[in-house]
Design a protein around this motif. Structure first.
Motif, PDB file in Angstrom:
ATOM      1  N   ALA A 114      22.454  74.006  79.496  1.00 23.63           N
ATOM      2  CA  ALA A 114      22.164  72.645  79.036  1.00 23.63           C
ATOM      3  C   ALA A 114      22.467  71.628  80.133  1.00 23.63           C
ATOM      4  CB  ALA A 114      22.979  72.323  77.791  1.00 23.63           C
ATOM      5  N   LEU A 115      23.442  71.919  80.977  1.00 25.62           N
ATOM      6  CA  LEU A 115      23.797  71.015  82.067  1.00 25.62           C
ATOM      7  C   LEU A 115      22.788  71.051  83.205  1.00 25.62           C
ATOM      8  CD1 LEU A 115      27.623  71.782  82.272  1.00 25.62           C
ATOM      9  CD2 LEU A 115      26.511  69.843  81.161  1.00 25.62           C
ATOM     10  N   THR A 116      22.104  72.197  83.348  1.00 23.85           N
ATOM     11  CA  THR A 116      21.176  72.363  84.470  1.00 23.85           C
ATOM     12  C   THR A 116      19.720  72.301  84.034  1.00 23.85           C
ATOM     13  OG1 THR A 116      21.150  74.767  84.246  1.00 23.85           O
ATOM     14  CG2 THR A 116      22.828  73.809  85.711  1.00 23.85           C
ATOM     15  N   GLY A 117      19.464  72.033  82.776  1.00 19.80           N
ATOM     16  CA  GLY A 117      18.093  72.001  82.293  1.00 19.80           C
ATOM     17  C   GLY A 117      17.445  73.376  82.298  1.00 19.80           C
ATOM     18  N   GLY A 118      18.235  74.417  82.152  1.00 24.59           N
ATOM     19  CA  GLY A 118      17.728  75.778  82.124  1.00 24.59           C
ATOM     20  C   GLY A 118      17.533  76.397  83.497  1.00 24.59           C
ATOM     21  N   ARG A 119      17.805  75.651  84.555  1.00 31.54           N
ATOM     22  CA  ARG A 119      17.627  76.175  85.921  1.00 31.54           C
ATOM     23  C   ARG A 119      18.811  77.039  86.305  1.00 31.54           C
ATOM     24  NH1 ARG A 119      17.658  71.156  89.097  1.00 31.54           N
ATOM     25  NH2 ARG A 119      18.977  70.522  87.382  1.00 31.54           N
ATOM     26  N   THR A 120      18.521  78.064  87.100  1.00 38.87           N
ATOM     27  CA  THR A 120      19.591  78.942  87.564  1.00 38.87           C
ATOM     28  C   THR A 120      19.742  78.915  89.069  1.00 38.87           C
ATOM     29  OG1 THR A 120      18.072  80.822  87.663  1.00 38.87           O
ATOM     30  CG2 THR A 120      19.343  80.531  85.626  1.00 38.87           C
ATOM     31  N   ARG A 121      18.841  78.239  89.766  1.00 41.11           N
ATOM     32  CA  ARG A 121      18.902  78.154  91.228  1.00 41.11           C
ATOM     33  C   ARG A 121      18.705  76.708  91.662  1.00 41.11           C
ATOM     34  NH1 ARG A 121      17.171  83.540  93.668  1.00 41.11           N
ATOM     35  NH2 ARG A 121      17.344  84.860  91.862  1.00 41.11           N
ATOM     36  N   PRO A 122      19.327  76.342  92.796  1.00 41.04           N
ATOM     37  CA  PRO A 122      19.111  74.990  93.320  1.00 41.04           C
ATOM     38  C   PRO A 122      17.638  74.782  93.654  1.00 41.04           C
ATOM     39  CG  PRO A 122      20.900  76.080  94.484  1.00 41.04           C
ATOM     40  CD  PRO A 122      20.259  77.102  93.600  1.00 41.04           C
ATOM     41  N   GLY A 123      17.182  73.542  93.557  1.00 41.97           N
ATOM     42  CA  GLY A 123      15.783  73.228  93.805  1.00 41.97           C
ATOM     43  C   GLY A 123      15.354  73.410  95.244  1.00 41.97           C
ATOM     44  N   LEU A 124      16.253  73.217  96.198  1.00 40.36           N
ATOM     45  CA  LEU A 124      15.885  73.321  97.610  1.00 40.36           C
ATOM     46  C   LEU A 124      15.950  74.763  98.075  1.00 40.36           C
ATOM     47  CD1 LEU A 124      17.733  70.271  99.169  1.00 40.36           C
ATOM     48  CD2 LEU A 124      15.304  70.521  98.768  1.00 40.36           C
ATOM     49  N   ALA A 125      14.827  75.294  98.495  1.00 40.80           N
ATOM     50  CA  ALA A 125      14.814  76.649  99.048  1.00 40.80           C
ATOM     51  C   ALA A 125      15.428  76.612 100.442  1.00 40.80           C
ATOM     52  CB  ALA A 125      13.386  77.170  99.110  1.00 40.80           C
ATOM     53  N   GLY A 126      16.142  77.638 100.788  1.00 44.78           N
ATOM     54  CA  GLY A 126      16.721  77.723 102.120  1.00 44.78           C
ATOM     55  C   GLY A 126      18.126  77.140 102.221  1.00 44.78           C
ATOM     56  N   VAL A 127      18.577  76.416 101.235  1.00 45.85           N
ATOM     57  CA  VAL A 127      19.937  75.886 101.259  1.00 45.85           C
ATOM     58  C   VAL A 127      20.823  76.885 100.530  1.00 45.85           C
ATOM     59  CG1 VAL A 127      21.452  74.036 100.510  1.00 45.85           C
ATOM     60  CG2 VAL A 127      19.160  73.511 101.307  1.00 45.85           C
ATOM     61  N   HIS A 128      21.775  77.413 101.254  1.00 47.46           N
ATOM     62  CA  HIS A 128      22.643  78.433 100.686  1.00 47.46           C
ATOM     63  C   HIS A 128      24.019  77.827 100.431  1.00 47.46           C
ATOM     64  CE1 HIS A 128      23.969  82.414  99.686  1.00 47.46           C
ATOM     65  NE2 HIS A 128      24.955  82.337 100.557  1.00 47.46           N
ATOM     66  N   CYS A 129      24.349  77.650  99.180  1.00 42.52           N
ATOM     67  CA  CYS A 129      25.645  77.072  98.794  1.00 42.52           C
ATOM     68  C   CYS A 129      26.576  78.194  98.356  1.00 42.52           C
ATOM     69  CB  CYS A 129      25.474  76.063  97.670  1.00 42.52           C
ATOM     70  SG  CYS A 129      24.582  74.589  98.094  1.00 42.52           S
ATOM     71  N   ASP A 130      27.181  78.892  99.319  1.00 37.12           N
ATOM     72  CA  ASP A 130      28.152  79.896  98.923  1.00 37.12           C
ATOM     73  C   ASP A 130      29.493  79.216  98.660  1.00 37.12           C
ATOM     74  OD1 ASP A 130      28.934  79.314 101.476  1.00 37.12           O
ATOM     75  OD2 ASP A 130      28.714  81.323 102.274  1.00 37.12           O
ATOM     76  N   LEU A 131      30.491  79.984  98.303  1.00 31.25           N
ATOM     77  CA  LEU A 131      31.771  79.412  97.885  1.00 31.25           C
ATOM     78  C   LEU A 131      32.464  78.601  98.964  1.00 31.25           C
ATOM     79  CD1 LEU A 131      33.240  82.368  95.816  1.00 31.25           C
ATOM     80  CD2 LEU A 131      32.286  80.236  94.960  1.00 31.25           C
ATOM     81  N   ILE A 132      32.255  78.958 100.241  1.00 33.63           N
ATOM     82  CA  ILE A 132      32.953  78.249 101.312  1.00 33.63           C
ATOM     83  C   ILE A 132      32.100  77.176 101.979  1.00 33.63           C
ATOM     84  CG2 ILE A 132      34.553  80.144 101.758  1.00 33.63           C
ATOM     85  CD1 ILE A 132      32.829  80.814 104.225  1.00 33.63           C
ATOM     86  N   ALA A 133      30.874  76.986 101.495  1.00 36.02           N
ATOM     87  CA  ALA A 133      30.035  75.918 102.046  1.00 36.02           C
ATOM     88  C   ALA A 133      30.733  74.580 101.810  1.00 36.02           C
ATOM     89  CB  ALA A 133      28.662  75.929 101.387  1.00 36.02           C
ATOM     90  N   LEU A 134      30.656  73.703 102.801  1.00 32.55           N
ATOM     91  CA  LEU A 134      31.351  72.418 102.738  1.00 32.55           C
ATOM     92  C   LEU A 134      30.381  71.323 102.318  1.00 32.55           C
ATOM     93  CD1 LEU A 134      33.455  72.778 105.982  1.00 32.55           C
ATOM     94  CD2 LEU A 134      34.175  73.181 103.624  1.00 32.55           C
ATOM     95  N   VAL A 135      30.806  70.513 101.357  1.00 36.19           N
ATOM     96  CA  VAL A 135      29.969  69.445 100.813  1.00 36.19           C
ATOM     97  C   VAL A 135      30.581  68.113 101.215  1.00 36.19           C
ATOM     98  CG1 VAL A 135      28.978  68.451  98.720  1.00 36.19           C
ATOM     99  CG2 VAL A 135      29.365  70.921  98.861  1.00 36.19           C
ATOM    100  N   THR A 136      29.759  67.278 101.862  1.00 33.73           N
ATOM    101  CA  THR A 136      30.188  65.963 102.333  1.00 33.73           C
ATOM    102  C   THR A 136      29.295  64.905 101.714  1.00 33.73           C
ATOM    103  OG1 THR A 136      30.801  66.965 104.439  1.00 33.73           O
ATOM    104  CG2 THR A 136      30.628  64.570 104.393  1.00 33.73           C
ATOM    105  N   LEU A 137      29.884  63.836 101.269  1.00 33.72           N
ATOM    106  CA  LEU A 137      29.127  62.725 100.702  1.00 33.72           C
ATOM    107  C   LEU A 137      28.362  62.007 101.804  1.00 33.72           C
ATOM    108  CD1 LEU A 137      28.624  61.116  98.077  1.00 33.72           C
ATOM    109  CD2 LEU A 137      30.534  59.663  98.745  1.00 33.72           C
ATOM    110  N   ASN A 138      27.093  61.701 101.569  1.00 28.64           N
ATOM    111  CA  ASN A 138      26.273  60.944 102.509  1.00 28.64           C
ATOM    112  C   ASN A 138      26.573  59.465 102.292  1.00 28.64           C
ATOM    113  OD1 ASN A 138      24.347  59.739 104.082  1.00 28.64           O
ATOM    114  ND2 ASN A 138      22.597  60.687 103.072  1.00 28.64           N
ATOM    115  N   LEU A 139      27.389  58.905 103.153  1.00 24.93           N
ATOM    116  CA  LEU A 139      27.804  57.508 102.991  1.00 24.93           C
ATOM    117  C   LEU A 139      26.660  56.540 103.242  1.00 24.93           C
ATOM    118  CD1 LEU A 139      31.312  57.739 104.670  1.00 24.93           C
ATOM    119  CD2 LEU A 139      30.766  57.758 102.229  1.00 24.93           C
TER     120      LEU A 139
END
Length: 137
Positions: free
Chosen positions: A29-54
């Motif tokens: 319900a939180l993802t609208g039924g999606r199970t994969r990120p919309g962007l192909a080629g972006v790999h978000c594994d557990l140690i991937a670092l996420v930075t806010l785009n200021l």
């Protein structure tokens, strides 16, 4: 069938509210039924670092972001965090966080980078030689 706390009968699987845990919201319900990120080629594994785009405009309600998206943005506002840290911070499964991060990536709200693998880091001996060379100057 069993009895609920009020003495009434309850059909198995019909309970949508747990008194201790609060209301139950399924991950799909939180993802609208999606199970994969919309962007192909972006790999978000557990140690991937996420930075806010200021530089990106601050996301508002008109962008279709839910409270979970905004919670992820707020967690990234103070410092760069891994996907695992974000999942723990918003108390959601990692799979759900990956899909939500894909949404934020598409909107340009965040950047995702991967730390350098240990094999690509400079050797300790080389670093010590550089330090000794700098001290010699």
């Amino acid at each position: 069938m069993s009895q609920d706390s009020n003495g009434g009968t309850r059909v198995p699987g019909s309970q949508w509210y747990d008194g201790e845990a609060g209301p139950l919201v399924r991950p799909y319900a939180l993802t609208g039924g999606r199970t994969r990120p919309g962007l192909a080629g972006v790999h978000c594994d557990l140690i991937a670092l996420v930075t806010l785009n200021l530089g990106a405009p601050r996301p508002g309600y008109d962008m279709g972001l839910g409270p979970e998206h905004r919670a992820l943005i707020e967690l990234c506002r103070t410092e760069t965090q891994s996907v695992a840290e974000l999942a723990a911070g918003v108390d959601l499964p990692v799979g759900v966080v990956r899909v939500l991060l894909g949404d934020l990536l598409e909107l340009g709200c965040v950047f995702v980078s991967r730390p350098a693998p240990p094999g690509q880091l400079p050797d300790e001996v080389v670093l010590r030689e550089v330090i000794e060379g700098l001290r010699g100057l």
